[in-house]
Structure formats: C-alpha cells, structure tokens
Design a protein around this motif. Structure first.
Motif, mmCIF file in Angstrom:
data_model
loop_
_atom_site.group_PDB
_atom_site.id
_atom_site.type_symbol
_atom_site.label_atom_id
_atom_site.label_comp_id
_atom_site.label_asym_id
_atom_site.label_seq_id
_atom_site.Cartn_x
_atom_site.Cartn_y
_atom_site.Cartn_z
ATOM 1 N N GLN A 241 -15.048 18.075 6.949
ATOM 2 C CA GLN A 241 -14.371 19.026 6.055
ATOM 3 C C GLN A 241 -14.269 18.509 4.636
ATOM 4 N N LEU A 242 -14.159 17.179 4.484
ATOM 5 C CA LEU A 242 -13.889 16.572 3.191
ATOM 6 C C LEU A 242 -15.149 16.127 2.463
ATOM 7 N N GLN A 243 -16.312 16.334 3.065
ATOM 8 C CA GLN A 243 -17.536 15.881 2.433
ATOM 9 C C GLN A 243 -17.725 16.568 1.087
ATOM 10 N N PRO A 244 -18.027 15.795 0.045
ATOM 11 C CA PRO A 244 -18.251 16.405 -1.278
ATOM 12 C C PRO A 244 -19.459 17.338 -1.266
ATOM 13 N N VAL A 245 -19.465 18.273 -2.175
ATOM 14 C CA VAL A 245 -20.602 19.177 -2.317
ATOM 15 C C VAL A 245 -21.765 18.426 -2.963
ATOM 16 N N ALA A 246 -22.845 19.114 -3.229
ATOM 17 C CA ALA A 246 -24.072 18.494 -3.725
ATOM 18 C C ALA A 246 -23.822 17.693 -4.999
ATOM 19 N N SER A 247 -24.520 16.574 -5.115
ATOM 20 C CA SER A 247 -24.296 15.660 -6.245
ATOM 21 C C SER A 247 -24.596 16.308 -7.586
ATOM 22 N N ASP A 248 -25.606 17.192 -7.653
ATOM 23 C CA ASP A 248 -25.910 17.815 -8.936
ATOM 24 C C ASP A 248 -24.776 18.731 -9.394
ATOM 25 N N VAL A 249 -24.091 19.373 -8.422
ATOM 26 C CA VAL A 249 -22.939 20.206 -8.776
ATOM 27 C C VAL A 249 -21.819 19.334 -9.324
ATOM 28 N N LEU A 250 -21.562 18.225 -8.671
ATOM 29 C CA LEU A 250 -20.498 17.323 -9.124
ATOM 30 C C LEU A 250 -20.832 16.711 -10.479
#
Length: 376
Positions: free
Chosen positions: A177-186
C-alpha cells in the motif's frame, strides 16, 4: 528482523466480542493484526485485572534454531507495559515431531523469558494456517484441539468490516500500500516542490491560511468519494504539511479513532505517502502512522514510520512515535498529541454519510494534464 507490532485493539475494546474460545481467537488473528500471518509467532497480550481484554499484539517470523530466546527477549518489551498474561500463537512451522505441534522450542523460550519477567504465558496454540476448517491444537493438552471457523464469517470480521478496516492477505500486501509511485512522477513533483518551497514563507499568516485551506478542501473532497490529486495539489499539500502548525493540527483528524472522519483523513495520508517525494513524504507518512496507531493497527503504523524515517531520518515526530510503538505504549496514551494542539480544528467531517474504506481502489493521483494515473 523487525517484528510487526499491533497496539491495543480498538475494535475489540469497543465491541463485546468473546474471544475466549481458542478457535475464535485464532480466526480473529488476521483481523487483529491487519493481515494474514504465515510462519509466524504471534503473541497476544491480555489487559485488565482479570486479563479479559485484548491488549498489545506482536508478530514475528518464526526464528532460526538457536535464536528462540533472542526473539522472545525482543518481543517482551511491547507486551511488558500493561499485559497481565500472554497467549502464544504459532502459525505454520515445520512438522518435525509427529506427536505434537511444531516450533515447541519457540514456545518454551517465550515461556521462560516472559516467566522470568513475571509475565505468564497462559495459553499456547498452534495452527498450520488461518483458514476455515484448519485444525488447531494446544501445546500442553492433547485434548485441547478443534477446527477453525471461517475467519471471514466471524463476528470479529463483521465488526472490522463495519469499522472500515481492511484485512490484507499478507504482510507484504499491507506493505505494498505504501509503495511510492513511479520515480519520474516523484522527480517531477520534487522539482516543483523545490521551486515552491524556495518562494514560500512558511510561518507567515498567509501561508498558514493557504495551507489550512488546501488540506481542508482536499479532505472535504475525499469525504465525498473518489480522490484525485493533480501534481499541483500534491505539491501544495506537501508545502502545507511542512509547516509544523498545520501538520500538528492534522493529527486531530485521527480522532475519534475509527470514526468516518478519521477513515477519510487516513485515506488521504496514505495516498500522499505514496505520491509525495522525499523528504516531504515523511509528513503524511507520520500522520498515517499516528492514525493507524491510535486505532490499534500497529503493523501499519510501523510500516508508515519506516517510510517516514527513510524519507527523513531526522524527522522528530516519527522518532517519538517509533519509541512509543517499540515500548508498546497504549493508543490512549497518545491521544494527547492531537488534543494538545492549540490550533482550531482543520476539518470536521459531516455526520450524514459514511465514506469509502481507507483503501478504496478509486484512490489515485494524476498529473496536471492528461488522464488519471494509477497507484502502481
């Protein structure tokens, strides 16, 4: 290895659920933990003068041979605070002895370590898995045995579902549930955040007013159903929560624990934990941890604190909550963190409807242009 810890079960405390029958207690274990344990040692603390209330619960993977006593000492701390007795539950394990349940050395180590600390193990149970019809038995009495009821059909399951609590298929599923979204979005949002924070004056009245309004607007929208956030809104909320006065005011959204308003706020903190870049991710992750902690879901609280401290190792509030969780501090002891805030309530939930559960599949964040993006 870090054990999973679950604080005093709010669901169990507020509803008259009888878990004295071993089969019922075993079937309730996934709902008490928040996930289905596999190859695990679960220790259930009992509170009150007679030990009739469920207290703190801790879970750990079954240890390697020779590590049993070390694990027992590790698990003692969260239970020694206010438990008067403990029930030990072994789920799974290798059947090395056909005459009895496996992992007997683990149970023996727990009995010895906890007994030396004056905390008796009143019952020790084994079950191969938490499934309807699975055989269970006691370690000490061969006549103490039975088959599990369907965990999804028990009173505990119904109460948990009514409270909007989600029981995950595994610890890994809860953690995902806590996994970050895609690195390019971040990375895109991090660049926006750097520009926004460099131009912001965090403590002036206008910034506080703008930040509070941003949080209040999104919480009101979350209450109504599907929650979609643009890049700009994620950044605006990150800037708002970076202000300690706003972050502290948001703690109060966790109360009353398990209320519809608290569920709505927790949905937002979970979403922001996934969608906010570091180090600002530490703020929503800490709010998520506090919300989970005060409603008794210590496993999720621990995962959220891991995320907060990974994002910002110097984050003070997450450090304090980690210490409280490690010492098994009851949730009611932490309520003061929210009630001591001098700020007026940042948001009050309407009372005329029930929002979706905390992990609604409709939660997502999207970029400023284009279609909504998934959470994966």
């Amino acid at each position: 290895m870090t054990p999973s810890s679950t604080t005093d079960s709010q669901t169990a405390d507020r509803s008259p659920i009888d878990l004295r029958d071993p089969g019922e207690l075993l079937a309730a274990t996934p709902h008490l933990l928040g996930f289905d344990p596999v190859d695990s040692l679960v220790l259930v603390g009992h509170r009150g003068t007679t030990g009739a209330r469920i207290g703190n619960i801790v879970r750990a993977d079954l240890p390697q041979p020779g590590d049993e006593a070390a694990l027992a000492r590790q698990l003692l701390g969260p239970l020694a605070h206010d438990s008067v007795a403990v029930t030990a539950v072994v789920v799974g394990g290798r059947r090395g002895d056909a005459t009895g349940p496996p992992a007997r050395t683990v149970v023996t180590a727990v009995r010895e370590v906890f007994g030396q600390a004056g905390l008796p193990v009143s019952h020790a149970l084994w079950v191969p898995k938490i499934r309807a019809g699975a055989p269970w038995r006691c370690y000490e009495q061969s006549c103490c045995a039975g088959h599990l009821p369907d965990p999804a059909s028990t009173v505990m399951a119904a109460v948990s579902a009514h409270a909007g609590l989600v029981t995950h298929s595994s610890r890994a599923a809860m953690e995902r549930q806590l996994q970050p979204v895609a690195s390019d979005v971040l990375e895109r949002r991090a660049a926006m955040l750097r520009r926004r924070l460099s131009a912001a004056s965090r403590d002036d009245v206008a910034s506080l007013r703008r930040g509070r309004a941003a949080v209040r607007t999104v919480l009101a929208r979350a209450w109504k159903g599907t929650l979609l956030l643009s890049d700009t809104e994620v950044v605006e909320l990150a800037v708002a929560l970076a202000q300690p006065r706003i972050r502290d005011a948001c703690l109060a959204t966790a109360l009353p624990a398990d209320s519809a308003g608290a569920v709505t706020a927790e949905r937002l903190w979970l979403l922001l934990t996934k969608h906010t870049p570091t180090p600002e991710r530490a703020q929503p992750a800490t709010l998520l941890a506090y919300s989970a902690y005060v409603r008794g879901e210590g496993a999720l609280a621990g995962m959220a604190l891991d995320a907060a401290q990974a994002a910002d190792p110097n984050h003070l509030l997450s450090k304090l909550l980690r210490q409280a969780l490690g010492h098994g501090l009851p949730p009611e002891k932490l309520v003061g963190l929210a009630t001591s805030c001098d700020e007026e309530p940042i948001w009050t939930a309407p009372e005329d409807r029930t929002p979706p559960s905390p992990c609604s599949p409709h939660d997502s964040a999207r970029p400023s242009t284009g279609p909504p993006a998934g959470d994966g």
